[in-house]
Design a protein around this motif. Structure first.
Motif, short mmCIF file in Angstrom:
data_model
loop_
_atom_site.label_atom_id
_atom_site.label_comp_id
_atom_site.label_asym_id
_atom_site.label_seq_id
_atom_site.Cartn_x
_atom_site.Cartn_y
_atom_site.Cartn_z
N LYS A 13 5.26 -1.46 -9.27
CA LYS A 13 4.28 -0.97 -8.30
C LYS A 13 3.35 0.07 -8.91
O LYS A 13 2.14 0.06 -8.67
N GLU A 14 3.89 0.97 -9.72
CA GLU A 14 3.08 2.04 -10.32
C GLU A 14 2.05 1.46 -11.30
O GLU A 14 0.93 1.96 -11.39
N LEU B 293 0.73 -1.59 -11.11
CA LEU B 293 -0.27 -2.23 -10.28
C LEU B 293 -1.26 -1.21 -9.74
O LEU B 293 -2.47 -1.46 -9.67
N GLU B 294 -0.74 -0.05 -9.36
CA GLU B 294 -1.60 1.02 -8.86
C GLU B 294 -2.58 1.48 -9.93
O GLU B 294 -3.76 1.73 -9.66
N ILE C 92 -3.51 -6.23 -2.96
CA ILE C 92 -3.03 -4.89 -2.65
C ILE C 92 -4.21 -4.08 -2.11
O ILE C 92 -5.36 -4.33 -2.45
N ARG D 226 -2.26 -12.51 -5.44
CA ARG D 226 -1.65 -11.42 -4.67
C ARG D 226 -2.72 -10.39 -4.36
O ARG D 226 -3.70 -10.26 -5.10
N ASN E 251 6.34 -9.78 -10.69
CA ASN E 251 7.18 -8.58 -10.49
C ASN E 251 6.67 -7.40 -11.31
O ASN E 251 7.44 -6.67 -11.92
#
Length: 224
Positions: free
Chosen positions: A75-76, A78-79, A130, A128, A72
């Protein structure tokens, strides 16, 4: 040499680090920590020859807080990791629409048959992916402003981390043991109280009975 970056889009700030070359990547693979997340392009081959830049196929690591999970990650954040991976990969930095893969450090598999810098997974399903469409210069520039070069003793850092972790685990075990001991004593005390609740009453009855038995048979004649 290891390059450290700080992502301040989360609170507390997150630490991201990258090995200078494939040889440094070997050390990072070997001495990673349990809360580390490994990030890399899944579509670009890593050349086996000498590297002149940061790395031909960047291995980026994100160090999570102890209470955070790789499943978890914001998102930011991970970017940030994905953009840093793309920007520091020779081929990846030239292409659009590249896939970035990430997994817990503990899922990395390294054996003697692999070349320097190469790595696989214990469980491929524990990964995972992206998609990074294009390089985002604002993100890369923000991270580069925090870049710090360092020559850490990765082995010593890991040994110290494991030492602290073992000490904390012992403390938790001792606390649990003391709590269980206290609870057991309370149960034993309550059980004893229930078993001996009528001890005083029974003792008083015995005293009265014994007193009456000791009286002279003519005792009642005094009241007639």
């Amino acid at each position: 040499m290891v390059y450290y970056f700080t992502s301040d889009i989360v609170s507390p700030s997150a630490s991201i680090y990258v090995g200078k070359d494939k040889f440094e990547n070997e050390e990072l693979i070997k001495y990673g920590l349990e809360q580390d997340v490994w990030v890399r392009s899944s579509a670009l081959p890593c050349p086996a020859g000498p590297l002149d830049s940061l790395t031909a196929c960047a291995h980026v690591y994100l160090r999570l807080q102890d209470d955070e999970s790789w499943e978890n990650i914001p998102k930011e954040l991970l970017e940030d990791c994905a953009q840093l991976t793309k920007a520091n990969s020779i081929e990846g930095n030239k292409k659009d629409n590249i896939t970035i893969i990430y997994t817990p450090w503990s899922n990395l598999l390294k054996n003697a048959s692999m070349v320097t810098g190469q790595v696989s997974f214990h469980n491929p399903k524990l990964t995972r992916k992206i998609l990074v469409a294009t390089r985002q210069n604002p993100i890369v520039n923000r991270l580069n402003k925090t870049k710090v070069e360092s020559y850490p003793d990765l082995r010593a850092e890991k040994e110290n981390y494991l030492k602290i972790k073992r000490k904390e685990e012992r403390r938790i075990r001792e606390e649990k043991k003391n709590v269980e001991k206290h609870e057991r004593k309370e149960r034993d005390d309550l059980k004893w109280q229930k078993e001996h609740a009528y001890d005083d009453l029974m003792s008083e009855d015995s005293v009265v009975q014994s007193s009456n038995q000791d009286r002279d048979p003519d005792f009642l004649d005094d009241f007639m």
